[in-house]
Design a protein around this motif. Structure first.
Motif, PDB file in Angstrom:
ATOM      1  N   HIS A  34       0.967  -1.270   0.208  1.00  0.00           N
ATOM      2  CA  HIS A  34       0.056   0.137  -0.007  1.00  0.00           C
ATOM      3  C   HIS A  34       0.830   1.243   0.034  1.00  0.00           C
ATOM      4  N   ALA A  35       2.127   1.216   0.689  1.00  0.00           N
ATOM      5  CA  ALA A  35       2.684   2.358   0.835  1.00  0.00           C
ATOM      6  C   ALA A  35       3.436   2.634  -0.400  1.00  0.00           C
ATOM      7  N   LEU A  36       3.768   1.789  -1.253  1.00  0.00           N
ATOM      8  CA  LEU A  36       4.429   1.726  -2.384  1.00  0.00           C
ATOM      9  C   LEU A  36       3.779   2.134  -3.630  1.00  0.00           C
ATOM     10  N   LYS A  37       2.491   1.498  -3.418  1.00  0.00           N
ATOM     11  CA  LYS A  37       1.364   1.851  -4.318  1.00  0.00           C
ATOM     12  C   LYS A  37       0.912   3.426  -4.352  1.00  0.00           C
ATOM     13  N   SER A  38       0.839   4.101  -2.962  1.00  0.00           N
ATOM     14  CA  SER A  38       0.518   5.406  -2.915  1.00  0.00           C
ATOM     15  C   SER A  38       1.814   6.189  -3.449  1.00  0.00           C
ATOM     16  N   LEU A  39       3.035   5.972  -3.075  1.00  0.00           N
ATOM     17  CA  LEU A  39       4.169   6.594  -3.544  1.00  0.00           C
ATOM     18  C   LEU A  39       4.010   6.859  -4.963  1.00  0.00           C
ATOM     19  N   GLU A  40       3.809   5.640  -5.647  1.00  0.00           N
ATOM     20  CA  GLU A  40       3.839   5.715  -7.005  1.00  0.00           C
ATOM     21  C   GLU A  40       2.595   6.618  -7.660  1.00  0.00           C
ATOM     22  N   GLN A  41       1.674   6.532  -7.116  1.00  0.00           N
ATOM     23  CA  GLN A  41       0.194   7.433  -7.486  1.00  0.00           C
ATOM     24  C   GLN A  41       0.766   8.730  -7.265  1.00  0.00           C
TER      25      GLN A  41
END
Length: 291
Positions: A34-41
């Motif tokens: 979730h943290a990585l997906k949020s950062l990418e978004q």
């Protein structure tokens, strides 16, 4: 964008996996994802490609990883400067060390003093060949590293100087000589140790316009010593890297003319180094200062 997201991104990149990063951080794998997906978004780019259980950084991910580590390093420096104002009661120091010279001869005495002076600092030690330590410094994976000098792209602090010596099997034809030349080391099979002095050894032969008969390469000094002791090869190593008790199966010979090796500490940028890092350097220099 948060420091937590950058820390997770950096750790996933370092460990090449979500599960291992989650285990290291003590959080769930879904929280890492979730943290990585949020950062990418938030950034609008793909940082990591997922291949089943493995991950691979994209080109922009590789580029931004260096930025993330720089930001995390500066954040750690801020925290430690604040801790310094409180007596440096906590913080983290990441040290890169290579071979027996730094890991066994230099580091223990420095750490003993450092721990007495700053017991609240958590010390992490990563060990690898000297080239690996240089890479860790450039990637900001460590705060300070032991290196063979000179290293012009870093801020360096000289600590000790020792002699390069030849190791030959005890029954070798050169055994009766007090010293040997580089030329005399070129006829027999040669083993090159890549733990701390490989580049220096290569430069010495190159400067003398000589080519050793390299038949073996070893990442560990112990393997090199055993190879020489068996009579399979000769080698050239730093005197300080050798065990206190030598093996009677090989002999240590001075090099003629003498060749020296200087070992010191390096940081990427002294101006951005944390108080914990600078305190470690000061402890090391107080023990091994060269005027």
């Amino acid at each position: 964008m948060t420091l937590s997201q950058l820390q997770i991104f950096s750790l996933v990149a370092e460990l090449r996996g979500f599960t291992s990063a989650a285990s290291r951080l003590g959080i769930s794998q879904s929280a890492v994802s979730h943290a990585l997906k949020s950062l990418e978004q938030e950034l609008g780019v793909e940082l990591i490609r997922r291949h089943q259980s493995l991950v691979e950084l994209t080109d922009i991910g590789q580029q931004l990883l260096l930025r993330a580590r720089a930001i995390l390093g500066l954040a750690a420096t801020m925290e430690q400067e604040a801790a310094d104002a409180r007596g440096m009661k906590r913080g983290t120091l990441r040290i890169g060390s290579f071979g027996p010279t730094s890991s066994m001869k230099l580091l223990p005495a420095i750490l003993q003093r450092y721990r007495q002076a700053h017991p609240g600092i958590e010390v992490h030690i990563d060990e690898g060949p000297d080239r690996q330590v240089l890479q860790w410094l450039e990637e900001r994976r460590i705060d300070v590293g032991f290196v063979v000098l000179p290293q012009e792209r870093f801020d360096c602090f000289a600590l000790v100087e020792d002699q390069m010596v030849a190791l030959i099997p005890s029954q070798h034809a050169l055994a009766a000589k007090d010293s040997v030349s580089l030329a005399e080391l070129c006829d027999d099979p040669f083993i090159l140790t890549e733990a701390g002095s490989a580049e220096l050894v290569s430069r010495l032969f190159l400067a003398a316009r000589l080519s050793p008969n390299i038949r073996y390469r070893s990442s560990q000094l112990l393997s090199t010593l055993e190879t020489v002791a068996r009579g399979d090869a000769l080698t050239l190593v730093a005197r300080l890297s050798l065990p206190e008790a030598s093996d009677p199966r090989y002999l240590i010979k001075a090099l003629s003319p003498p060749a020296r090796r200087q070992v010191g500490l390096a940081v990427l940028d002294r101006r951005q180094s944390s108080p914990a890092t600078l305190a470690f350097i000061e402890q090391a220099r107080s023990l091994y200062r060269r005027d």
